[in-house]
Write a protein that holds these residues in place. Structure first.
Motif, PDB file in Angstrom:
ATOM      1  N   GLY A 286       0.841  -1.207   0.000  1.00 50.14           N
ATOM      2  CA  GLY A 286       0.000   0.000   0.000  1.00 50.14           C
ATOM      3  C   GLY A 286       0.866   1.244   0.000  1.00 50.14           C
ATOM      4  O   GLY A 286       0.622   2.207  -0.746  1.00 50.14           O
ATOM      5  N   THR A 287       1.892   1.229   0.836  1.00 52.35           N
ATOM      6  CA  THR A 287       2.795   2.379   0.911  1.00 52.35           C
ATOM      7  C   THR A 287       3.525   2.574  -0.409  1.00 52.35           C
ATOM      8  O   THR A 287       3.685   3.688  -0.907  1.00 52.35           O
ATOM      9  N   GLU A 288       3.950   1.429  -0.978  1.00 58.26           N
ATOM     10  CA  GLU A 288       4.646   1.476  -2.258  1.00 58.26           C
ATOM     11  C   GLU A 288       3.748   2.071  -3.346  1.00 58.26           C
ATOM     12  O   GLU A 288       4.176   2.909  -4.157  1.00 58.26           O
ATOM     13  N   LEU A 289       2.486   1.671  -3.334  1.00 59.18           N
ATOM     14  CA  LEU A 289       1.545   2.180  -4.346  1.00 59.18           C
ATOM     15  C   LEU A 289       1.384   3.697  -4.219  1.00 59.18           C
ATOM     16  O   LEU A 289       1.478   4.432  -5.209  1.00 59.18           O
TER      17      LEU A 289
ATOM     18  N   VAL B 242       2.333   6.560  -6.946  1.00 57.48           N
ATOM     19  CA  VAL B 242       1.337   7.521  -7.450  1.00 57.48           C
ATOM     20  C   VAL B 242       1.836   8.944  -7.217  1.00 57.48           C
ATOM     21  O   VAL B 242       1.777   9.796  -8.108  1.00 57.48           O
ATOM     22  N   GLN B 243       2.359   9.180  -6.004  1.00 52.69           N
ATOM     23  CA  GLN B 243       2.759  10.552  -5.651  1.00 52.69           C
ATOM     24  C   GLN B 243       4.080  10.969  -6.280  1.00 52.69           C
ATOM     25  O   GLN B 243       4.269  12.147  -6.589  1.00 52.69           O
ATOM     26  N   ASN B 244       4.965  10.003  -6.495  1.00 53.80           N
ATOM     27  CA  ASN B 244       6.304  10.372  -6.957  1.00 53.80           C
ATOM     28  C   ASN B 244       6.631   9.915  -8.379  1.00 53.80           C
ATOM     29  O   ASN B 244       7.799   9.788  -8.752  1.00 53.80           O
ATOM     30  N   GLY B 245       5.592   9.629  -9.133  1.00 58.16           N
ATOM     31  CA  GLY B 245       5.819   9.316 -10.549  1.00 58.16           C
ATOM     32  C   GLY B 245       6.511   8.003 -10.792  1.00 58.16           C
ATOM     33  O   GLY B 245       7.291   7.865 -11.732  1.00 58.16           O
TER      34      GLY B 245
ATOM     35  N   ASN C  45      -9.957  10.593  -2.075  1.00 60.01           N
ATOM     36  CA  ASN C  45      -9.900  12.035  -1.839  1.00 60.01           C
ATOM     37  C   ASN C  45     -10.011  12.856  -3.129  1.00 60.01           C
ATOM     38  O   ASN C  45      -9.223  13.754  -3.381  1.00 60.01           O
ATOM     39  N   GLY C  46     -10.949  12.482  -3.955  1.00 56.25           N
ATOM     40  CA  GLY C  46     -11.134  13.231  -5.186  1.00 56.25           C
ATOM     41  C   GLY C  46     -10.347  12.706  -6.362  1.00 56.25           C
ATOM     42  O   GLY C  46     -10.649  13.013  -7.504  1.00 56.25           O
ATOM     43  N   THR C  47      -9.336  11.879  -6.091  1.00 58.92           N
ATOM     44  CA  THR C  47      -8.587  11.277  -7.201  1.00 58.92           C
ATOM     45  C   THR C  47      -9.223   9.937  -7.544  1.00 58.92           C
ATOM     46  O   THR C  47      -9.360   9.061  -6.686  1.00 58.92           O
ATOM     47  N   LYS C  48      -9.634   9.823  -8.817  1.00 56.31           N
ATOM     48  CA  LYS C  48     -10.226   8.543  -9.235  1.00 56.31           C
ATOM     49  C   LYS C  48      -9.097   7.587  -9.611  1.00 56.31           C
ATOM     50  O   LYS C  48      -8.249   7.912 -10.449  1.00 56.31           O
TER      51      LYS C  48
ATOM     52  N   LYS D  11      -1.947   0.675 -23.539  1.00 59.71           N
ATOM     53  CA  LYS D  11      -3.386   0.949 -23.657  1.00 59.71           C
ATOM     54  C   LYS D  11      -4.105   0.536 -22.388  1.00 59.71           C
ATOM     55  O   LYS D  11      -4.960  -0.339 -22.401  1.00 59.71           O
ATOM     56  N   CYS D  12      -3.733   1.156 -21.308  1.00 60.56           N
ATOM     57  CA  CYS D  12      -4.246   0.659 -20.044  1.00 60.56           C
ATOM     58  C   CYS D  12      -4.197   1.810 -19.057  1.00 60.56           C
ATOM     59  O   CYS D  12      -3.140   2.367 -18.799  1.00 60.56           O
ATOM     60  N   ASP D  13      -5.359   2.198 -18.527  1.00 62.44           N
ATOM     61  CA  ASP D  13      -5.375   3.356 -17.629  1.00 62.44           C
ATOM     62  C   ASP D  13      -5.532   2.952 -16.176  1.00 62.44           C
ATOM     63  O   ASP D  13      -5.942   3.740 -15.335  1.00 62.44           O
ATOM     64  N   TYR D  14      -5.186   1.698 -15.874  1.00 56.18           N
ATOM     65  CA  TYR D  14      -5.272   1.279 -14.479  1.00 56.18           C
ATOM     66  C   TYR D  14      -4.088   1.834 -13.696  1.00 56.18           C
ATOM     67  O   TYR D  14      -3.007   2.030 -14.232  1.00 56.18           O
ATOM     68  N   THR D  15      -4.356   2.025 -12.408  1.00 56.40           N
ATOM     69  CA  THR D  15      -3.279   2.429 -11.520  1.00 56.40           C
ATOM     70  C   THR D  15      -2.735   1.219 -10.760  1.00 56.40           C
ATOM     71  O   THR D  15      -1.534   1.104 -10.522  1.00 56.40           O
ATOM     72  N   PHE D  16      -3.649   0.331 -10.427  1.00 54.30           N
ATOM     73  CA  PHE D  16      -3.262  -0.806  -9.586  1.00 54.30           C
ATOM     74  C   PHE D  16      -3.971  -2.057 -10.103  1.00 54.30           C
ATOM     75  O   PHE D  16      -5.175  -2.014 -10.394  1.00 54.30           O
TER      76      PHE D  16
END
Lengths: 577, 413
Positions: A281-284, A288-291, A463-466, A489-494
């Protein structure tokens, strides 16, 4: 579905159109004998043992592959059918290495059962089996082609569940075999060691490598402190091996059995799963926050990791560096646990009970250890544990209850559901949501990621980020996702991926037999465990808090990085196609 | 020799097989030109009126097959010309390709038009690789002249291409589903049926598989159907190519009118038995065909008469075995063939062939018991009624016929 009228053995019945004779016969309590048929696989009709008479037909029809039609009249009980089925069985048996008494599948073999059912006490045919060497030099899977009955179920599991085809058909006539490419050792082929073939094999041609002797030896050694961890999916499947109701929750009986087998401490992989969530979770959030590389993909399933290293080596940066719960436990068992218990790490033997054959390979990876020691010393599958319990003579269903030990014996509901497809995702979301938003997650269930569908998608509002997420199980589905990831071609984050269909509850090391229906029951059982627990979020686990407060510091901190994270590398296959 | 006819073989030696112009000069493609003015159903009807049965071996009503293929709804369809001709003693298709390739192509193009297919595949056995240049040239020239390609002969939307494909030489690839597997690049192992290839065949498309000889009849029938019908008895019209081999003086391919007796074929066309020896047995239709003693000689060569005599037309092969070869030696050789050619995926064929081979060895050595003979029959019958494909179902045709006609072979000593 339209209903149609048929007769089986002169018994009229109304059945759904599209049903096979095999399925329809079950409605009149007739189990037509079969060997190559598996309810979860496509039907190829190779063994012909299910041949039955259909009025008007010159030939017999394979019941597994023949759909009923209006007015069809079937006979499963004529002399012709009996003689034919029996002769087919005899022929199959004559080409089978009949070392039943020393076979791992003794007592749980479909050919043995049929042989008994047909009373094959005086075979007319000479044994014609070709003696082939047994391939037992692998870490996870042992193959004995002289026992193979050429039903093709292993090859279908590999192709249809996993989309891999590490084993397939070769040769023809009496040289027809189910083989790896050029007969090569499986580990050097496309094989990812998931063991689905061992779960699909009706006989003992493909079995897990048995490591129980190593455990007996450790348990007998007075200088060794032997501890054991049990994966989440084992506790909802182990009872199957003892004839208990399918998917019974047997956690506390299992703890008793392990303790009585002689393990010094009985710990819970669910605890390590909770630690995994803290790290992953922390890694994710960091990625996300640090590119960092996104989407990030889970790394708990060793079959999946093997798949990535062999089939998508250019995409390894997407894998979470967090180790699997088994290896997180292993690392802590040789660092944190010695510190807490005062026992020297070199005297500790760490054993895992896993639903998985690939976990044996994962534990044997050179990077999974320190100071010349393995983090996890021995891995047993659920099946191997069931054999140890049987050997000990325990009446498993009647064993009293017992609890896991501290300091690695508490698991939350989040850790429990790691065993089902979607479970790691849901567990992660429960923690990530609270960490990212600072708000309490009131409804902990993420129903979008539950269930047996091959690929599941959802979106979470942090928190507002989808954040777009996806879950896949079975590598055939994983390939769909990975091709999209590779193509950008993939807009998933996780993304969560588990190698085996259904997740670990359908693992290659689980009790035989496993069908989709049984897997769904095991899934439900895991969610029942989750619901029954007072703590359902990994970060609320008091023992997890302890390990961070007293030892690790913070998730993804310096020590965590050393102990709980890993790296991946491209693995070359001997043959590429 | 005058007993042979020249309906299918009418063009043999009449033109240079490498020249489409010469084929056109002798009337080539007139049937196709007529066909494109017709409704496909009428084409199927004309074939049905000639009572043509498929010449690959299964003898399925060809007009009916075309009609069924037409009724498949899929917008994309495939025609396959089965030129695998793997049946031992069968070499009529080779003769047709060698001597009249354009006639075959014309038949395939008409089939494409009739069934609204876009692609036709000729699956030719690997052993016929020397015929590849003939067919490749024919396909090339037909493209150049507009008999293949887009809007063929100006018919809007009649787009059709023919491809030549060879497998790796397995006998089982003559079986329709194994054949399409092979074209798809997979190992040639038969698929389970259903689905039937007429609905779901090559690349999962509706597929109409026709033998070379069947397709070679099409142009002739559309041009001169009445001539075709003038041959043969009323219940078995037309002509047939037979390939006669074994211990005969003049082995070869002969076009006969149906109804000629087996004796006429063997003695008048094929020149009789070598050294005027007695006939031990005759096998009809290739290695998968049944055998009969010489008493079959006066049977007229028609589907029904042969069936009545316990044999069949099959592939059109007639293998004459004289007294020098014993029944058991003949069966042993046939069995070696099937033990080699079984694909091995289904249990009755894989295991059955293995045990029959062993039991025949005992019969040959004279060490067999009554229960061995019983077992031999039981395995053969089990293979026949439970094997997945035609190979396993027919592999023991000769053995079962031998057990009936030559019981002394199996007598326990």
């Amino acid at each position: 579905m339209a209903k149609i009228n048929i007769k089986i053995n002169n018994i009229p019945l109304e059945v759904e159109e599209g049903m096979t004779i095999l399925q329809a016969a079950k409605l009149i309590q007739v189990d037509i004998p079969h060997l190559c048929y598996h309810p979860d696989q496509s039907v190829r009709g190779h063994c012909r043992v299910c041949s039955v008479e259909v009025v008007g037909g010159r030939k017999l029809m394979p019941a597994c592959a023949t759909k009923v039609w209006e007015g069809m009249e079937v006979f499963t009980n004529t002399k012709k059918v009996y003689d034919t089925q029996k002769l087919l069985l005899e022929m199959i048996l004559a080409n089978h290495k009949q070392e039943c008494l020393t076979c791992q599948r003794n007592g749980n073999c479909e050919l043995q059962n049929l042989s008994k059912r047909f009373n094959l006490t005086s075979p007319k045919l000479p044994n014609v089996v070709e003696k082939l060497p047994v391939e037992n030099n692998a870490t996870c899977i042992v193959r004995d082609l002289s026992k193979c009955v050429k039903c093709g179920r292993c090859a279908k599991a590999c192709r249809e569940f996993q989309g891999i085809e590490a084993i397939s058909y070769t040769g023809r006539s009496s040289h027809f075999k189910v083989m790896s490419a050029f007969g090569e050792n499986l580990e050097k082929t496309d094989c990812i060691l998931c063991g689905q073939c061992t779960a699909a094999c009706p006989v003992g041609a493909l079995v897990e490598k048995d490591d129980t002797d190593k455990v007996y030896e450790a348990l007998q050694d007075p200088t060794k402190h032997v501890i054991v961890q049990v994966a989440p999916a084992v506790r909802v499947a182990l009872g199957d091996a003892f004839g208990m109701e399918k998917a019974s929750i047997v956690t506390s009986k299992m703890v008793t059995a392990l303790r009585r087998l002689g393990f010094d401490q009985v710990f819970d992989t669910n605890f390590a799963a909770d630690v995994t969530i803290m790290e992953e979770g922390t890694e994710l959030l960091d990625r996300v926050q640090n590119g960092g590389t996104l989407p990030m993909i889970t790394s708990c399933s060793p079959g999946w990791i093997n798949f990535m290293e062999k089939h998508y080596p250019d995409q390894l940066a997407h894998l979470s560096t967090t180790k699997s719960p088994q290896q997180i436990f292993g690392a802590l068992s040789k660092t944190y646990y010695p510190k807490v218990s005062g026992i020297d790490a070199k005297d500790i033997v760490t054993v895992s009970i896993m639903p998985c054959t690939a976990k044996k390979y994962e534990a044997a990876r050179p990077e999974m250890g320190r100071d010349g020691m393995k983090d996890v010393d021995i891995v047993l599958t659920t099946r191997e544990l069931s054999r140890m319990i049987a050997t000990a003579g325990f009446d498993f269903a009647e064993l009293p209850d017992d609890d896991f030990d501290a300091p690695m014996g508490i698991g939350t509901g989040a850790g429990a559901i790691f065993g089902a497809t979607g479970g790691v995702m849901e567990a992660a979301l429960r923690t990530v949501y609270e960490v990212a938003t600072g708000k309490e997650l009131v409804k902990v269930e993420f129903n979008d990621v539950r269930g047996y569908e091959g690929i599941k998608e959802s979106e979470v509002d942090l928190n507002g980020t989808k954040v777009r997420i996806a879950v896949a199980h079975g590598l055939k589905n994983a390939r769909v996702i990975m091709d999209a990831v590779r193509a950008g071609k993939c807009d998933y984050t996780f993304i969560e991926i588990m190698a085996c269909p259904g997740g670990c509850i359908g693992g290659g090391g689980q009790p035989i037999k496993t069908t989709v229906d049984i897997k769904k029951m095991r899934m439900d059982a895991l969610y029942d465990i989750d619901e029954s627990l007072p703590l359902r979020k990994s970060h609320e686990n008091p023992q997890v808090k302890e390990v961070y407060d007293n030892f690790l510091g913070k998730p993804c901190g310096h020590l965590s990085h050393d102990l709980l994270h890993t790296t991946y590398q491209k693995v070359d296959k001997k043959y590429t196609f | 020799m005058t007993k042979t006819v020249t309906f299918m073989t009418r063009n043999f030696n009449k033109y240079d097989v490498m020249s489409i112009d010469e084929y056109i000069a002798i009337g080539g493609f007139t049937a196709l030109k007529r066909a494109i003015t017709m409704d496909g159903e009428d084409i199927a009807r004309e074939i049905a009126a000639c009572q043509v049965k498929g010449r690959g071996g299964a003898a399925y009503d060809m007009g009916k097959k075309w009609s069924q293929a037409r009724s498949e709804k899929n917008p994309e369809k495939v025609i396959v010309c089965n030129a695998d001709e793997g049946e031992p003693c069968t070499f009529k298709d080779r003769t047709l390709i060698q001597n009249d390739p354009f006639n075959l192509l014309e038949g395939m193009i008409i089939a494409g038009y009739t069934m609204k297919a876009q692609n036709g595949y000729i699956y030719m056995r690997e052993e016929y690789s020397h015929l590849r240049p003939i067919l490749l040239n024919a396909i090339k020239q037909a493209n150049e002249k507009g008999y293949l390609g887009k809007n063929i002969l100006g018919v809007e939307g009649f787009d059709y291409q023919i491809h030549l494909y060879s497998g790796a030489g397995a006998y089982v690839c003559g079986e329709g589903t194994a054949l399409v597997e092979s074209i798809e690049g997979k190992a040639g192992r038969p698929r389970m049926k259903p689905p039937y290839i007429k609905q779901c065949g090559l690349y999962n498309l509706p597929t109409c598989v026709q033998n070379v000889e069947s397709l070679s009849l099409v142009a002739g029938i559309l041009n001169n159907g009445d001539t075709y019908k003038s041959y043969g008895p009323a219940d078995c019209l037309g002509t047939k190519l037979v390939s006669v081999a074994g211990n005969v003086n003049r082995p070869g391919v002969y076009e006969i009118p149906f109804g000629m007796t087996v004796r006429e074929i063997i003695y008048d066309l094929a020149g009789g038995v070598q050294g005027d020896r007695d006939i031990r047995l005759i096998q009809f239709g290739g290695a998968s065909g049944k055998i009969a003693p010489a008493s079959v000689l006066d049977t007229p060569y028609t589907y029904d008469d042969l069936k009545g005599a316990g044999v069949g037309v099959g592939s059109g092969a007639i293998l004459v075995v004289d007294e020098r070869t014993s029944v058991i030696d003949f069966l042993t050789t046939t069995q070696q063939f099937f033990s080699h050619e079984s694909c091995g995926q289904c249990a009755p064929c894989r295991e059955g062939n293995l045990h029959i081979k062993l039991l025949l060895q005992k019969v040959k050595a004279g060490t067999h018991t009554a229960s061995d003979v019983k077992l031999l029959k039981q395995i053969a019958e089990t293979m026949m009624i439970t094997s997945l494909c035609g190979l396993g179902q027919a592999a023991q045709s000769a053995l079962l016929a031998a057990m009936k006609h030559f019981p002394q072979t199996f007598e326990v000593k």
